[in-house]
Design a protein around this motif. Structure first.
Motif, PDB file in Angstrom:
ATOM      1  N   GLN A 214      61.037  60.749  46.579  1.00 45.01           N
ATOM      2  CA  GLN A 214      61.997  60.648  45.479  1.00 45.01           C
ATOM      3  C   GLN A 214      62.326  59.182  45.166  1.00 45.01           C
ATOM      4  OE1 GLN A 214      65.653  62.870  46.045  1.00 45.01           O
ATOM      5  NE2 GLN A 214      66.774  61.579  44.579  1.00 45.01           N
ATOM      6  N   LEU A 215      62.618  58.399  46.214  1.00 45.30           N
ATOM      7  CA  LEU A 215      62.967  56.996  45.997  1.00 45.30           C
ATOM      8  C   LEU A 215      61.761  56.201  45.504  1.00 45.30           C
ATOM      9  CD1 LEU A 215      65.225  56.320  49.128  1.00 45.30           C
ATOM     10  CD2 LEU A 215      65.956  56.580  46.754  1.00 45.30           C
ATOM     11  N   MET A 226      63.917  47.866  43.555  1.00 44.70           N
ATOM     12  CA  MET A 226      65.144  48.598  43.846  1.00 44.70           C
ATOM     13  C   MET A 226      65.632  48.162  45.216  1.00 44.70           C
ATOM     14  SD  MET A 226      64.368  52.425  42.354  1.00 44.70           S
ATOM     15  CE  MET A 226      66.022  52.986  42.782  1.00 44.70           C
ATOM     16  N   VAL A 227      66.898  47.675  45.277  1.00 42.65           N
ATOM     17  CA  VAL A 227      67.477  47.096  46.493  1.00 42.65           C
ATOM     18  C   VAL A 227      68.514  48.049  47.065  1.00 42.65           C
ATOM     19  CG1 VAL A 227      68.708  45.129  47.466  1.00 42.65           C
ATOM     20  CG2 VAL A 227      67.086  44.775  45.585  1.00 42.65           C
ATOM     21  N   PHE A 228      68.399  48.306  48.373  1.00 40.74           N
ATOM     22  CA  PHE A 228      69.347  49.186  49.058  1.00 40.74           C
ATOM     23  C   PHE A 228      69.856  48.458  50.294  1.00 40.74           C
ATOM     24  CE2 PHE A 228      66.170  51.687  46.880  1.00 40.74           C
ATOM     25  CZ  PHE A 228      66.914  52.621  46.175  1.00 40.74           C
ATOM     26  N   ASP A 229      71.114  48.007  50.253  1.00 43.42           N
ATOM     27  CA  ASP A 229      71.717  47.341  51.405  1.00 43.42           C
ATOM     28  C   ASP A 229      73.130  47.876  51.594  1.00 43.42           C
ATOM     29  OD1 ASP A 229      73.070  46.097  49.337  1.00 43.42           O
ATOM     30  OD2 ASP A 229      71.924  44.230  49.473  1.00 43.42           O
ATOM     31  N   LYS A 230      73.997  47.090  52.255  1.00 41.99           N
ATOM     32  CA  LYS A 230      75.334  47.611  52.570  1.00 41.99           C
ATOM     33  C   LYS A 230      76.164  47.876  51.317  1.00 41.99           C
ATOM     34  CE  LYS A 230      78.114  43.415  53.051  1.00 41.99           C
ATOM     35  NZ  LYS A 230      79.021  42.669  53.933  1.00 41.99           N
ATOM     36  N   GLY A 231      75.746  47.324  50.182  1.00 41.05           N
ATOM     37  CA  GLY A 231      76.484  47.545  48.945  1.00 41.05           C
ATOM     38  C   GLY A 231      76.157  48.860  48.269  1.00 41.05           C
ATOM     39  N   VAL A 232      75.147  49.601  48.798  1.00 43.60           N
ATOM     40  CA  VAL A 232      74.754  50.883  48.200  1.00 43.60           C
ATOM     41  C   VAL A 232      75.253  52.012  49.099  1.00 43.60           C
ATOM     42  CG1 VAL A 232      72.831  52.315  47.441  1.00 43.60           C
ATOM     43  CG2 VAL A 232      72.717  49.828  47.168  1.00 43.60           C
ATOM     44  N   GLN A 235      74.547  57.780  48.282  1.00 44.30           N
ATOM     45  CA  GLN A 235      73.361  58.481  47.827  1.00 44.30           C
ATOM     46  C   GLN A 235      72.734  59.228  49.004  1.00 44.30           C
ATOM     47  OE1 GLN A 235      70.583  56.216  45.518  1.00 44.30           O
ATOM     48  NE2 GLN A 235      72.169  55.020  44.498  1.00 44.30           N
ATOM     49  N   HIS A 236      72.620  60.533  48.874  1.00 44.76           N
ATOM     50  CA  HIS A 236      72.102  61.351  49.968  1.00 44.76           C
ATOM     51  C   HIS A 236      70.672  60.964  50.316  1.00 44.76           C
ATOM     52  CE1 HIS A 236      71.461  64.793  52.545  1.00 44.76           C
ATOM     53  NE2 HIS A 236      70.368  65.088  51.854  1.00 44.76           N
ATOM     54  N   ALA A 237      69.825  60.763  49.299  1.00 49.32           N
ATOM     55  CA  ALA A 237      68.423  60.425  49.543  1.00 49.32           C
ATOM     56  C   ALA A 237      68.299  59.092  50.274  1.00 49.32           C
ATOM     57  CB  ALA A 237      67.660  60.371  48.223  1.00 49.32           C
ATOM     58  N   VAL A 238      69.163  58.128  49.918  1.00 48.82           N
ATOM     59  CA  VAL A 238      69.135  56.809  50.564  1.00 48.82           C
ATOM     60  C   VAL A 238      69.510  56.939  52.031  1.00 48.82           C
ATOM     61  CG1 VAL A 238      70.165  54.517  50.620  1.00 48.82           C
ATOM     62  CG2 VAL A 238      69.613  55.577  48.426  1.00 48.82           C
ATOM     63  N   ASN A 239      70.598  57.647  52.323  1.00 49.24           N
ATOM     64  CA  ASN A 239      71.041  57.811  53.708  1.00 49.24           C
ATOM     65  C   ASN A 239      69.995  58.559  54.533  1.00 49.24           C
ATOM     66  OD1 ASN A 239      73.454  56.520  53.099  1.00 49.24           O
ATOM     67  ND2 ASN A 239      74.473  58.438  52.552  1.00 49.24           N
ATOM     68  N   GLU A 240      69.370  59.553  53.923  1.00 45.38           N
ATOM     69  CA  GLU A 240      68.336  60.324  54.612  1.00 45.38           C
ATOM     70  C   GLU A 240      67.125  59.445  54.904  1.00 45.38           C
ATOM     71  OE1 GLU A 240      66.533  64.856  54.236  1.00 45.38           O
ATOM     72  OE2 GLU A 240      67.308  63.827  52.461  1.00 45.38           O
TER      73      GLU A 240
END
Length: 469
Positions: A214-215, A226-232, A235-240
């Motif tokens: 999905q990501l 697409m950046v995913f750090d402590k500021g994101v 989002q369930h998909a991100v945490n998973e």
């Protein structure tokens, strides 16, 4: 009353006034008294001993008061000097007790203010030092990254195999302080599904989870990092994704080929409370651009190889061209019911010769043999170099008997060649060959080549320097 006494006393007086007063009390007044006594006793008009004693006692008292006043001035100056020396030696921890209102008190208060300012500046410098240290580390990291980029650019310019380029990029990415794991995914040409092509500190056995799919799809659809750090958050998909792949922060950077997204680079780390800055993302995108260039170069190189028909060393046709032309000649021979043969030659013990005499001399031998093949072939024959020490000839309009005769003549010619390997010393080589004919030995290029190859192997087993059909 106390205030009046204070104003009338020397307490609020300036240091200069106190020094003058002390000097007067200790020097001038006693001299006057002595002068008075001298006048009185040299010219004794009054011999009252009590009066003389009284006057002397007053002089001593006044002198003592002057001495005490001088001591009261000198002692704080000595203490002030010691405090100043302590500060000059770098000890800014303490402060001076201000209990005077004269110049000494002013100096003490000024020194305290200076000490406070110096202490504040030292704390600021310490803070700046830490910031400069962090900046130096960042600069060093950027220098190392630029060196890595130069190295990657260098091997790309040398047309290095794409697999080697991908592995090097992965290795250099892992050197970045904010990259703990990385992987390159590219779309399969047939299925269109993402396949891992290279990775570092990444478990290849983990199948792409639906959260990753999905990501990844979102990143490729957006066509931007697409950046995913402590500021994101949230989002369930991100945490998973983070839980499955063991990362706290990650970046998904799409890969492009001629404007189309063909895959992406995943980079991540397990750092707590981490945030990517602009420099981090810019550095990643430079690697992405280099990878885009490497992929495009690889595709262009493969297309060029597909179009290339000549061997660079000898000028003979390459294997791909020989195979395609042999198929064409077989089709023509079948259509017109004409013979078509194929001959293959392998230099005997060429690897031993190369190890003994070096690559340069061996390359010269290959070119000399290629020249002899050209001289003995006709205009309609097509000569090729299939492997470093293997040659082949397509022989249209020749049957197996004619092909065997030509092949044997070629073998005799090669065995009679002399190659100078050192001063006054020459060496010779032999070849083993195999011949096949359509349709006796096959009706396709693959079958004729396979039959000729088997004949070559038999010739070598039978002692080499033979031609078999």
């Amino acid at each position: 009353m106390r205030s009046l006494f204070k104003n009338l006393s020397l307490v609020p007086a300036k240091l200069r006034d106190k020094l003058i007063t002390a000097f007067s009390l200790m020097s001038v007044i006693p001299l006057l008294i002595l002068g008075y006594l001298a006048v009185t006793y040299i010219f004794p008009h009054n011999r009252d001993i009590g009066t003389v004693s009284y006057i002397i006692a007053m002089g001593v008292l006044i002198a003592f008061l002057g001495f005490s006043l001088a001591v009261s001035i000198i002692k704080p100056i000595i203490k002030l000097s010691a405090d100043a020396r302590r500060m000059a030696d770098g000890d800014m921890t303490g402060s001076i007790a201000v209990d005077r209102e004269d110049e000494v008190g002013v100096i003490e208060d000024s020194l305290n203010k200076i000490t406070d300012k110096v202490r504040e500046n030292m704390e600021s410098l310490s803070s700046y030092g830490k910031e400069i240290g962090k900046l130096n580390l960042k600069i060093n990291d950027n220098i190392l990254a630029m060196q890595s980029l130069l190295q990657v650019g260098s091997i790309i310019s040398k047309s290095t195999r794409i697999t080697d380029v991908l592995e090097l990029i992965m290795s250099k990415l892992s050197d970045l302080p904010f990259v703990g794991t990385a992987a390159i995914f590219m779309k399969d040409e047939d299925t269109g599904q993402l396949k891992i092509k290279a990775s570092v500190n990444y478990d290849k056995d983990i199948a792409l989870h639906h959260a990753a799919v999905q990501l990844f799809d979102d990143a490729m659809a957006s066509a931007k990092p697409m950046v995913f750090d402590k500021g994101v958050h949230g989002q369930h998909a991100v945490n998973e994704f983070k839980d499955i792949y063991g990362v706290e922060n990650f970046v998904l950077s799409p890969l492009f080929l001629q404007g189309y997204v063909i895959g992406l680079i995943f980079t991540g780390n397990a750092l707590k409370d981490f945030t990517y800055d602009k420099e981090d993302i810019s550095m990643l995108q430079i690697f992405v651009r280099q990878l885009n260039i490497a992929i495009e170069n690889d595709i262009l190189s493969r297309k060029a190889e597909a179009l290339q028909v000549k061997d660079e060393l000898t000028g003979l046709f390459n294997r791909k061209y020989i195979e395609s032309q042999l198929d064409e000649e077989i089709k023509r021979a079948i259509m017109y019911q004409r013979p078509c043969s194929f001959a293959m030659f392998d230099i005997d013990d060429f690897l031993k010769f190369k190890d003994a005499h070096g690559g340069a001399l061996s390359a010269g031998v290959i070119k000399s043999i290629a020249v002899n093949l050209k001289e003995m072939a006709t205009d309609v024959d097509k000569i090729g170099r299939l492997e470093p020490d293997m040659f082949a000839i397509i022989l249209p309009e020749k049957n197996k008997r004619e092909a065997l005769m030509l092949a044997e003549n070629i073998a005799k010619k090669v065995s009679g060649m002399k190659f100078e390997v050192s001063m006054g010393r020459k060496a010779s080589l032999t070849i083993s060959g195999g011949v096949s004919e359509n349709p006796i030995d096959g009706v396709s290029a693959k079958e004729l080549i396979s039959h000729a190859m088997q004949s070559v192997k038999k010739a070598k087993l039978q002692g080499k320097n033979k031609i078999l059909g």
